[in-house]
Design a protein around this motif. Structure first.
Motif, PDB file in Angstrom:
ATOM      1  N   VAL A  26       0.884  -1.176   0.000  1.00  0.00           N
ATOM      2  CA  VAL A  26       0.000   0.000   0.000  1.00  0.00           C
ATOM      3  C   VAL A  26       0.917   1.221   0.000  1.00  0.00           C
ATOM      4  O   VAL A  26       1.336   1.698   1.053  1.00  0.00           O
ATOM      5  CB  VAL A  26      -0.944   0.010   1.225  1.00  0.00           C
ATOM      6  CG1 VAL A  26      -1.877   1.223   1.175  1.00  0.00           C
ATOM      7  CG2 VAL A  26      -1.745  -1.286   1.314  1.00  0.00           C
ATOM      8  N   PRO A  27       1.271   1.722  -1.194  1.00  0.00           N
ATOM      9  CA  PRO A  27       2.212   2.839  -1.255  1.00  0.00           C
ATOM     10  C   PRO A  27       1.617   4.173  -0.823  1.00  0.00           C
ATOM     11  O   PRO A  27       2.350   5.080  -0.440  1.00  0.00           O
ATOM     12  CB  PRO A  27       2.627   2.881  -2.723  1.00  0.00           C
ATOM     13  CG  PRO A  27       1.479   2.251  -3.452  1.00  0.00           C
ATOM     14  CD  PRO A  27       0.922   1.225  -2.525  1.00  0.00           C
ATOM     15  N   ARG A  28       0.289   4.272  -0.872  1.00  0.00           N
ATOM     16  CA  ARG A  28      -0.337   5.550  -0.525  1.00  0.00           C
ATOM     17  C   ARG A  28      -1.750   5.329  -0.005  1.00  0.00           C
ATOM     18  O   ARG A  28      -2.477   4.473  -0.489  1.00  0.00           O
ATOM     19  CB  ARG A  28      -0.388   6.469  -1.745  1.00  0.00           C
ATOM     20  CG  ARG A  28      -0.965   7.849  -1.444  1.00  0.00           C
ATOM     21  CD  ARG A  28      -0.909   8.752  -2.670  1.00  0.00           C
ATOM     22  NE  ARG A  28       0.468   9.007  -3.062  1.00  0.00           N
ATOM     23  CZ  ARG A  28       0.832   9.588  -4.210  1.00  0.00           C
ATOM     24  NH1 ARG A  28      -0.101   9.972  -5.064  1.00  0.00           N
ATOM     25  NH2 ARG A  28       2.097   9.775  -4.498  1.00  0.00           N
ATOM     26  N   VAL A  29      -2.108   6.157   0.978  1.00  0.00           N
ATOM     27  CA  VAL A  29      -3.475   6.229   1.481  1.00  0.00           C
ATOM     28  C   VAL A  29      -3.980   7.633   1.173  1.00  0.00           C
ATOM     29  O   VAL A  29      -3.279   8.621   1.399  1.00  0.00           O
ATOM     30  CB  VAL A  29      -3.520   5.933   3.003  1.00  0.00           C
ATOM     31  CG1 VAL A  29      -4.847   6.357   3.605  1.00  0.00           C
ATOM     32  CG2 VAL A  29      -3.266   4.454   3.256  1.00  0.00           C
ATOM     33  N   VAL A  30      -5.192   7.706   0.635  1.00  0.00           N
ATOM     34  CA  VAL A  30      -5.808   8.990   0.283  1.00  0.00           C
ATOM     35  C   VAL A  30      -7.002   9.213   1.201  1.00  0.00           C
ATOM     36  O   VAL A  30      -7.860   8.332   1.345  1.00  0.00           O
ATOM     37  CB  VAL A  30      -6.266   8.995  -1.197  1.00  0.00           C
ATOM     38  CG1 VAL A  30      -6.902  10.328  -1.560  1.00  0.00           C
ATOM     39  CG2 VAL A  30      -5.087   8.685  -2.117  1.00  0.00           C
ATOM     40  N   GLY A  34      -6.925  15.004   6.950  1.00  0.00           N
ATOM     41  CA  GLY A  34      -5.616  14.571   7.424  1.00  0.00           C
ATOM     42  C   GLY A  34      -5.597  14.124   8.870  1.00  0.00           C
ATOM     43  O   GLY A  34      -4.666  13.451   9.309  1.00  0.00           O
ATOM     44  N   GLY A  35      -6.636  14.468   9.635  1.00  0.00           N
ATOM     45  CA  GLY A  35      -6.721  14.048  11.032  1.00  0.00           C
ATOM     46  C   GLY A  35      -7.506  12.767  11.226  1.00  0.00           C
ATOM     47  O   GLY A  35      -7.686  12.308  12.356  1.00  0.00           O
ATOM     48  N   ASP A  36      -7.968  12.173  10.141  1.00  0.00           N
ATOM     49  CA  ASP A  36      -8.768  10.958  10.228  1.00  0.00           C
ATOM     50  C   ASP A  36      -7.924   9.804  10.782  1.00  0.00           C
ATOM     51  O   ASP A  36      -6.716   9.744  10.565  1.00  0.00           O
ATOM     52  CB  ASP A  36      -9.290  10.598   8.829  1.00  0.00           C
ATOM     53  CG  ASP A  36     -10.228   9.409   8.840  1.00  0.00           C
ATOM     54  OD1 ASP A  36     -11.430   9.626   9.027  1.00  0.00           O
ATOM     55  OD2 ASP A  36      -9.738   8.269   8.688  1.00  0.00           O
ATOM     56  N   ARG A  37      -8.600   8.857  11.451  1.00  0.00           N
ATOM     57  CA  ARG A  37      -7.866   7.727  12.045  1.00  0.00           C
ATOM     58  C   ARG A  37      -7.140   6.883  10.990  1.00  0.00           C
ATOM     59  O   ARG A  37      -6.115   6.283  11.291  1.00  0.00           O
ATOM     60  CB  ARG A  37      -8.776   6.875  12.919  1.00  0.00           C
ATOM     61  CG  ARG A  37      -9.815   6.092  12.169  1.00  0.00           C
ATOM     62  CD  ARG A  37     -10.571   5.127  13.063  1.00  0.00           C
ATOM     63  NE  ARG A  37     -11.436   5.839  13.978  1.00  0.00           N
ATOM     64  CZ  ARG A  37     -12.232   5.262  14.858  1.00  0.00           C
ATOM     65  NH1 ARG A  37     -12.280   3.957  14.937  1.00  0.00           N
ATOM     66  NH2 ARG A  37     -12.985   5.953  15.643  1.00  0.00           N
ATOM     67  N   ALA A  42      -1.977   5.065   8.797  1.00  0.00           N
ATOM     68  CA  ALA A  42      -1.050   4.976   7.670  1.00  0.00           C
ATOM     69  C   ALA A  42       0.293   5.608   8.025  1.00  0.00           C
ATOM     70  O   ALA A  42       1.352   5.025   7.767  1.00  0.00           O
ATOM     71  CB  ALA A  42      -1.653   5.641   6.436  1.00  0.00           C
ATOM     72  N   GLU A  43       0.254   6.784   8.630  1.00  0.00           N
ATOM     73  CA  GLU A  43       1.497   7.454   9.014  1.00  0.00           C
ATOM     74  C   GLU A  43       2.293   6.604  10.001  1.00  0.00           C
ATOM     75  O   GLU A  43       3.516   6.482   9.888  1.00  0.00           O
ATOM     76  CB  GLU A  43       1.182   8.834   9.606  1.00  0.00           C
ATOM     77  CG  GLU A  43       0.731   9.829   8.556  1.00  0.00           C
ATOM     78  CD  GLU A  43       0.129  11.099   9.146  1.00  0.00           C
ATOM     79  OE1 GLU A  43       0.001  11.195  10.394  1.00  0.00           O
ATOM     80  OE2 GLU A  43      -0.218  11.985   8.352  1.00  0.00           O
ATOM     81  N   THR A  50      -1.990  11.193   1.363  1.00  0.00           N
ATOM     82  CA  THR A  50      -2.365  12.342   0.542  1.00  0.00           C
ATOM     83  C   THR A  50      -3.758  12.788   0.972  1.00  0.00           C
ATOM     84  O   THR A  50      -4.669  11.965   1.055  1.00  0.00           O
ATOM     85  CB  THR A  50      -2.371  11.973  -0.952  1.00  0.00           C
ATOM     86  OG1 THR A  50      -1.041  11.641  -1.340  1.00  0.00           O
ATOM     87  CG2 THR A  50      -2.881  13.122  -1.811  1.00  0.00           C
ATOM     88  N   VAL A  51      -3.908  14.080   1.246  1.00  0.00           N
ATOM     89  CA  VAL A  51      -5.223  14.640   1.568  1.00  0.00           C
ATOM     90  C   VAL A  51      -5.824  15.168   0.273  1.00  0.00           C
ATOM     91  O   VAL A  51      -5.183  15.930  -0.453  1.00  0.00           O
ATOM     92  CB  VAL A  51      -5.120  15.758   2.625  1.00  0.00           C
ATOM     93  CG1 VAL A  51      -6.487  16.348   2.908  1.00  0.00           C
ATOM     94  CG2 VAL A  51      -4.499  15.215   3.921  1.00  0.00           C
TER      95      VAL A  51
END
Length: 196
Positions: A26-30, A34-37, A42-43, A50-51
């Motif tokens: 999973v290279p990226r979560v969209v 940005g404050g979502d769980r 992911a972080e 990415t927001v």
């Protein structure tokens, strides 16, 4: 297989955990927020977040390079055509109803409101119209008498969504394609936001 995950909340996190447990990159979560769980999970896992520029739209620029499949998990934004074209197999999402019944943001609430004795979940192809793409996999369940929408979601529909997404992704890994059965528009109903 490389998956860009688009989503939010607990179901988005559960989907991310399922993907990682299966060894899927999973290279990226969209996310819309940005404050979502999901963003925080992911972080923590070292995955790029990415927001969305628009909370109602996911664009090609927001999809990770070399994505095989986009997976929408508790996503209320439309993934546009260019974004879908950026992924080798396009995109799939999970909807907590037996599509084409209860298309919309409040599918579980409308299942309860209409007194449906049977509910279910659908993994479907993302398309121009929300919740209207071809069905990849579907499974039904009984609704318990007196059950609330939240109880139905937590008891069976959320776990069912993870199971169905995993099955469709496994199929895509094995066959390099997604199953697809067109929805029968004669049976389509709407499930707009409700104040229940």
């Amino acid at each position: 297989m490389r998956i860009t995950l688009v989503g939010s909340r607990h179901f988005g996190v559960a989907t991310l955990e399922m993907l990682r447990s299966r060894g899927i990159a999973v290279p990226r979560v969209v996310v819309a927020d940005g404050g979502d769980r999901l963003a925080l999970a992911a972080e923590t896992a070292g995955i790029a977040v990415t927001v969305q520029a628009s909370p109602k739209l996911v664009t090609a620029a927001e999809i990770a390079p070399d994505t095989d499949l986009i997976v929408a998990a508790h996503c209320h934004a439309r993934v546009d055509r260019d974004a879908l074209a950026a992924a080798r197999l396009g995109g799939i999402g999970y909807h907590p109803s037996l599509l084409p019944r209860h298309r919309g943001i409040a599918a579980v609430e409308w299942t309860i409101r209409e007194g449906d004795p049977i509910a279910g979940g659908t993994v479907y192809h993302l398309a121009d119209r929300m919740d209207a793409g071809a069905i990849a996999l579907q499974e039904w369940c009984f609704v318990h008498k007196g059950e609330t929408a939240r109880e139905l979601w937590e008891r069976v529909l959320a776990p069912l969504g993870i199971k169905l997404l995993a099955q469709v992704i496994d199929h895509a890994r094995t066959h390099a394609e997604l199953p697809a059965q067109p929805q029968d528009e004669r049976f389509a109903t709407r499930a707009p936001r409700t104040t229940m």
